[in-house]
Structure formats: C-alpha cells, structure tokens
Design a protein around this motif. Structure first.
Motif, PDB file in Angstrom:
ATOM      1  N   TYR A 123      21.307  69.258 149.543  1.00 25.88           N
ATOM      2  CA  TYR A 123      22.672  68.884 149.139  1.00 25.88           C
ATOM      3  C   TYR A 123      22.978  69.366 147.725  1.00 25.88           C
ATOM      4  O   TYR A 123      24.052  69.943 147.466  1.00 25.88           O
ATOM      5  CB  TYR A 123      22.825  67.370 149.228  1.00 25.88           C
ATOM      6  N   ASN A 124      22.061  69.128 146.791  1.00 28.23           N
ATOM      7  CA  ASN A 124      22.278  69.577 145.412  1.00 28.23           C
ATOM      8  C   ASN A 124      22.459  71.085 145.338  1.00 28.23           C
ATOM      9  O   ASN A 124      23.289  71.598 144.577  1.00 28.23           O
ATOM     10  CB  ASN A 124      21.109  69.155 144.524  1.00 28.23           C
ATOM     11  N   VAL A 159      26.013  71.929 146.742  1.00 22.55           N
ATOM     12  CA  VAL A 159      27.078  71.525 145.816  1.00 22.55           C
ATOM     13  C   VAL A 159      27.071  72.374 144.560  1.00 22.55           C
ATOM     14  O   VAL A 159      28.126  72.731 144.017  1.00 22.55           O
ATOM     15  CB  VAL A 159      26.924  70.022 145.467  1.00 22.55           C
ATOM     16  N   GLU A 216      37.503  69.024 147.411  1.00 23.45           N
ATOM     17  CA  GLU A 216      36.569  68.062 146.813  1.00 23.45           C
ATOM     18  C   GLU A 216      37.090  66.637 146.955  1.00 23.45           C
ATOM     19  O   GLU A 216      36.324  65.706 147.227  1.00 23.45           O
ATOM     20  CB  GLU A 216      36.341  68.396 145.334  1.00 23.45           C
ATOM     21  N   THR A 239      35.135  63.895 149.199  1.00 18.50           N
ATOM     22  CA  THR A 239      34.657  62.668 148.555  1.00 18.50           C
ATOM     23  C   THR A 239      35.192  61.443 149.278  1.00 18.50           C
ATOM     24  O   THR A 239      34.464  60.458 149.500  1.00 18.50           O
ATOM     25  CB  THR A 239      35.091  62.627 147.081  1.00 18.50           C
ATOM     26  N   TYR A 253      32.366  72.678 154.556  1.00 16.18           N
ATOM     27  CA  TYR A 253      31.966  71.852 153.421  1.00 16.18           C
ATOM     28  C   TYR A 253      32.354  70.389 153.632  1.00 16.18           C
ATOM     29  O   TYR A 253      31.588  69.476 153.296  1.00 16.18           O
ATOM     30  CB  TYR A 253      32.599  72.391 152.139  1.00 16.18           C
ATOM     31  N   LYS A 280      29.476  67.514 153.568  1.00 16.79           N
ATOM     32  CA  LYS A 280      29.415  66.460 152.552  1.00 16.79           C
ATOM     33  C   LYS A 280      29.561  65.075 153.159  1.00 16.79           C
ATOM     34  O   LYS A 280      28.825  64.141 152.797  1.00 16.79           O
ATOM     35  CB  LYS A 280      30.495  66.693 151.496  1.00 16.79           C
TER      36      LYS A 280
END
Length: 419
Positions: A263-264, A267, A291, A295, A347, A351
């Motif tokens: 994930y890191n 992102v 984003e 989120t 994406y 996420k």
C-alpha cells in the motif's frame, strides 16, 4: 476534553494539505522543473529510507519523553517540509524535504499514543475514533479544496502549497498548548502500592481513581524510579517473543506487514503513474477529487466493519483472500490501462479494499492485546513493512539499484500484494 479537542485541532490542520494530491505535477512543473525520472528514482526513495531509520529510535524516544515533545517535533517537521517545498530548488533540496517528511511520518506514533496517557481507560474508544476521524476529515477537505481551486479557480500549485504551509503552521502552534502527560506506557508507569499489593492505574488523577493521599505521596516519591532504559528494552523484546509465539497472530501480522508495504509503495508512486499516463501539462487532472473519494470510501468500508456481525477470526482469512485478489486486480488495471479514468477507478478500488482489510486485520490482531502490547506489535509490524518497502525501493526504484520504469515498479507491487 481539553487535550482531546487540542489534539483534534492539530490533527485536522496537519492533514489539511490541499497541495499533497498534486505533489508530482508540482515537482515536474515549471517551478522545480524536475524530470519524472529524478522524482521517481532520486527524490521519493529518500522518504522510505528516512522513515525506516528514524522509526525505531522515535518509537522508544516517544515513550521516554512522554509524547508531547515528539508531537512538537512532528509539527516543526511539517513546517520545515513545506518551507523547503516552496523555496528550495534542485534534487538535493527535495531529498532533504523527503528526509524531513520521513520524520513527520515516523513521529506519527506520538499523535495516536499521546491521548492514552491523558484520559481515563473508559474513554479510549471514543478519543481514538475522534482522533482518527478528524485526520480523515482533514485529508478529505484538503483534497476537495485543492481540486476545486485547481479546476475552477485555476490556482497554481505554488499557492496550494502556501495554503498547506499556513495550515501546518497553525497545527504546529497548537502543539505547544497540549498538557504534558505525567505518565507513559513503558518508561513512566505509575505504580500504586496498597497493603503490599501493586496495581497499575491508567491515570491516578482521573475521575475513577480512588487513591488515598498517602498512596499518592508514595507514588510521587517513586515517579523518578522508572525502569531503566536497558531493562525496558529487554522487557519489550520479551513481550515481542511472547506475542509472536501465537501462530495466528504471526500470520495476521505477516499479512499486515506485506499489505502495508504494498500500500505504501502504491500511494507513494501513484502520482508518478498518473503523470506518466496523463501529463498534467496536457490536461486538467483530478488527483484531488480521486483522493477525496478514495479516502471517503476507505473510511466508509472501515466503519462498516464494526457493524458486520461476523466472526473475523474464523472467516477473516477468506475475506483476506478475496479482497487481496481484488487489490491485485485493481493494481493490474492501473498498470496496463492507458486511460487516466481507468487508473483512477483502479486506485479507488485498491484504497477502499485495503482500508477494509487493514481494519479487519488490525481488529483481529489487537482484540486480545493490552494497550502496551498493541503499540508494541503494531510498531514492530510497521517496522517490518518499512523494511520490506525499503528493500523493494532499493532494488527496483533507486538509481543505485535497477531504477526500473514506473510500469515495472507497479507490477512488482502487484506480485507483493498477490502473495
């Protein structure tokens, strides 16, 4: 209420950074004029290295100095990062920026640990939800604001960073108003002795602590006799060994570390992929909107876990398998699509699925852990995740390694998530 409100104010303004979804277009734009290869292979890897190097010393130091000084350091690091982003130029300067931002992320442990030292145990669940929610709100508001200012007002990325600097500066000022905790999880525990029996109290000054004045005097006299540094480290290692002796905890922690590393990596480099597919100079980009939506979906999926009546210890592995496959498919979609909108959709799926899975994994790991072991285990899991991410960065991203192109980098992440 006072420290909780202050910490929420700090969390909101430190995460209210409208320029962040547009970092790569800003660095490759006319102000910094860096190439996409310089950003990918020389600048961004520094964050991973600094985060890994700083994390363990900060984890120990945070408890030793009782949180507040580390939160102040984080606020200062935010301000320095955005000053460098606005006024420094060149690859070395941006590498310095990434090192400072590594300090920001490494000191984040203090933000979430501080509140447990200044409130009573019965309020832990509420204040945790407040602090985590406000950061998501701040990030979402910032993303929406940034997108509106870019798309409708035509504001340059430079002035988005000015707004971000003002916001993090407000958060930095707030840190000085936080009360200094009188205890911490490991180095400054307060032990009350009554009738020859020792018992740990979460907060002896809280409403639920009924301690005679003579016992408080005894406690005050012992406050300076905290466990020494080497003894605390030995106890931490002993606790780690005991926790990881559980095979279920070990399996879930391993998945947690692998998923977090993947994930890191996604992102950290997804803006580079978007810039590769659709350069910002050629069209209007919608990074901020994506984003914000991702989120929100992530927060919604995480929130839903608390209301689904499922025994995650029994069915959690099936959920991991299904949604890990979904994550891998979304990465595959992002990597092999030459349409920016398909990249955005991939994406969003990635996420939100990750947020759902990491919530389940966190719950299963933490359900039988004490607060001290909760911080210890997730600190160690984060360290392992960063070590894996660092290894991946050195091999496939860094100029001293293979320095692969962004498409191949994402495929590497695809294999990690699939595993």
């Amino acid at each position: 209420m006072y420290p909780t409100i202050l910490l929420c104010i700090y969390g909101f303004f430190s995460y209210m950074r409208p320029s962040e979804p547009f970092l790569t277009p800003y660095l490759t734009g006319p102000i910094h004029n860096l190439t996409l290869e310089e950003v990918t292979n020389s600048v961004f890897p520094v964050w991973t290295y600094s985060y890994l190097v700083i994390l363990f010393p900060v984890f120990v130091l945070t408890d030793y100095v009782r949180y507040k000084p580390v939160i102040i350091l984080q606020g200062l690091s935010y301000v320095i990062s955005w000053i460098l982003l606005l006024f420094a130029r060149g690859v070395p300067a941006m590498q310095g920026l990434e090192f400072t931002y590594g300090m920001v992320t490494a000191t984040e442990v203090a933000y979430f640990a501080y509140i447990y030292s200044v409130v009573d145990t019965e309020h832990y669940q509420k204040v945790t939800s407040y602090c985590r929610s406000i950061t998501l709100v701040g990030f979402t508001v910032a993303s929406v604001l940034g997108q509106l200012l870019v798309s409708l007002a035509g504001l340059s990325y430079f002035y988005l960073n000015v707004i971000s600097l003002v916001s993090v500066a407000i958060g930095f000022v707030t840190t000085f108003l936080l009360p200094m905790p009188k205890k911490s999880m490991f180095f400054h525990k307060k032990i009350i002795e009554s009738s020859g029996v020792s018992s740990e109290q979460p907060n002896v000054t809280g409403n639920n602590a009924e301690v005679p004045s003579t016992e408080l005097e005894t406690e005050a006299s012992k406050e300076n006799s905290s466990p020494n540094f080497c003894k605390v480290l030995w106890l931490l290692c002993k606790d780690l060994k005991e926790c990881y002796s559980s095979m279920q905890l070990l399996y879930w922690s391993l998945w947690w570390a692998l998923a977090t590393a993947g994930y890191n990596q996604v992102v950290n480099y997804v803006q580079v992929l978007w810039e590769h597919v659709e350069p910002a100079q050629n069209s209007t980009i919608y990074n901020g909107g994506v984003e914000a939506i991702s989120t929100f979906l992530g927060a919604l999926s995480s929130f839903s876990v608390g209301y689904v009546k499922v025994n995650w210890e029994l069915t959690g592995e099936l959920a991991l398998a299904i949604f890990s496959a979904v994550n891998a498919g979304s990465i595959f979609l992002m990597d092999y699509s030459y349409n920016i909108w398909l990249c955005y959709v991939g994406y969003l799926i990635f996420k939100s699925s990750y947020m759902l899975l990491i919530t389940i994994a966190t719950f299963v790991i933490a359900i039988n852990l004490s607060m001290e072991r909760y911080a210890l285990i997730f600190g160690m899991n984060t360290f392992v995740a960063l070590a894996l991410q660092t290894l991946m960065t050195v091999i496939v991203v860094d100029n001293r390694g293979l320095a692969l192109d962004i498409i191949t980098q994402v495929i590497t992440t695809f294999y990690i998530v699939t595993d």
